[in-house]
Design a protein around this motif. Structure first.
Motif, PDB file in Angstrom:
ATOM      1  N   GLU A  51      -1.144 -10.683 -11.574  1.00  0.00           N
ATOM      2  CA  GLU A  51       0.239 -11.063 -11.243  1.00  0.00           C
ATOM      3  C   GLU A  51       0.770 -12.091 -12.245  1.00  0.00           C
ATOM      4  O   GLU A  51       1.946 -12.046 -12.625  1.00  0.00           O
ATOM      5  CB  GLU A  51       0.338 -11.618  -9.821  1.00  0.00           C
ATOM      6  CG  GLU A  51      -0.061 -10.646  -8.738  1.00  0.00           C
ATOM      7  CD  GLU A  51       0.702  -9.327  -8.769  1.00  0.00           C
ATOM      8  OE1 GLU A  51       1.743  -9.242  -9.427  1.00  0.00           O
ATOM      9  OE2 GLU A  51       0.217  -8.378  -8.144  1.00  0.00           O
ATOM     10  N   GLU A  95       2.998  -6.180  -2.000  1.00  0.00           N
ATOM     11  CA  GLU A  95       3.221  -5.192  -3.069  1.00  0.00           C
ATOM     12  C   GLU A  95       4.452  -4.337  -2.779  1.00  0.00           C
ATOM     13  O   GLU A  95       5.207  -3.999  -3.697  1.00  0.00           O
ATOM     14  CB  GLU A  95       1.992  -4.308  -3.262  1.00  0.00           C
ATOM     15  CG  GLU A  95       0.810  -5.032  -3.885  1.00  0.00           C
ATOM     16  CD  GLU A  95       1.148  -5.714  -5.197  1.00  0.00           C
ATOM     17  OE1 GLU A  95       2.026  -5.242  -5.940  1.00  0.00           O
ATOM     18  OE2 GLU A  95       0.537  -6.763  -5.477  1.00  0.00           O
ATOM     19  N   GLU A 131      -0.522  -0.353  -7.744  1.00  0.00           N
ATOM     20  CA  GLU A 131      -0.774  -1.564  -6.954  1.00  0.00           C
ATOM     21  C   GLU A 131      -0.802  -1.242  -5.453  1.00  0.00           C
ATOM     22  O   GLU A 131      -1.705  -1.654  -4.738  1.00  0.00           O
ATOM     23  CB  GLU A 131       0.320  -2.610  -7.223  1.00  0.00           C
ATOM     24  CG  GLU A 131       0.347  -3.136  -8.642  1.00  0.00           C
ATOM     25  CD  GLU A 131      -0.588  -4.297  -8.869  1.00  0.00           C
ATOM     26  OE1 GLU A 131      -1.790  -4.052  -9.075  1.00  0.00           O
ATOM     27  OE2 GLU A 131      -0.116  -5.443  -8.839  1.00  0.00           O
TER      28      GLU A 131
END
Ligand code: FEO
Length: 166
Positions: A51, A95, A131
């Motif tokens: 991230e 996400e 993700e």
């Protein structure tokens, strides 16, 4: 090609959102480690680092287009979770939120005719599919493992190999 103010502000918000995600995953990693799941903690630390790398991709993009990077404040992440499943459910929800933010950025770029942003945003659209799929897969595995100590131990070891596999 200089970025306009509207896109610049939206990218700055996205940088902060990615850093918030990194911050939250670090807190989840700490909880997992304390709860005895050191492999899952390794996975979560790698997720946090990813991230930060996402934030830096946007950061560099804004700077490369003569924009101004302005970082926003981060919220304190939660530090208490009910279970390992709750941790990964939190991750999946996060996400999904990031995917929605990327979609909004894409729509804004189209509206602003900021076509120079599209290759970067295309990369993130694809990344978000991965993700969300990673978190969903882990949640499926956790549900299959249920209360089985052996299955949980196996899963913990498997997720702990993330650092060395990347
Ligand atoms: Fe950078 Fe996992 O979204």
């Amino acid at each position: 090609m200089q970025i306009n103010e509207t896109m610049n502000a939206a990218f700055n918000d996205q940088i902060t959102l990615e850093l918030q995600a990194a911050h939250n995953y670090l807190a989840m990693g700490a909880w997992l480690e304390s709860a005895g799941f050191s492999g899952m903690a390794v996975w979560m630390h790698a997720q946090s680092a990813e991230e930060t790398a996402h934030a830096l991709k946007f950061y560099q993009f804004v700077l490369d287009r003569d924009g101004r990077v302005v970082l926003g404040a981060l919220d304190a992440p939660g530090s208490a979770f009910d279970s390992v499943v709750a941790v990964f459910e939190h991750g999946l929800a996060q996400e999904r939120g990031v995917s929605a933010a990327i979609n909004s950025l894409y729509a804004l770029a189209m509206e602003e005719k900021d076509f120079a942003s599209l290759p970067l945003l295309d990369w993130f659209v694809t990344e978000q599919i991965e993700e969300e799929a990673s978190f969903s897969q882990i949640l499926d595995d956790l549900k299959l493992a249920g209360d089985g100590a052996q299955a949980m131990l196996f899963l913990d070891r498997e997720l702990g190999s993330r650092g060395s596999a990347e």
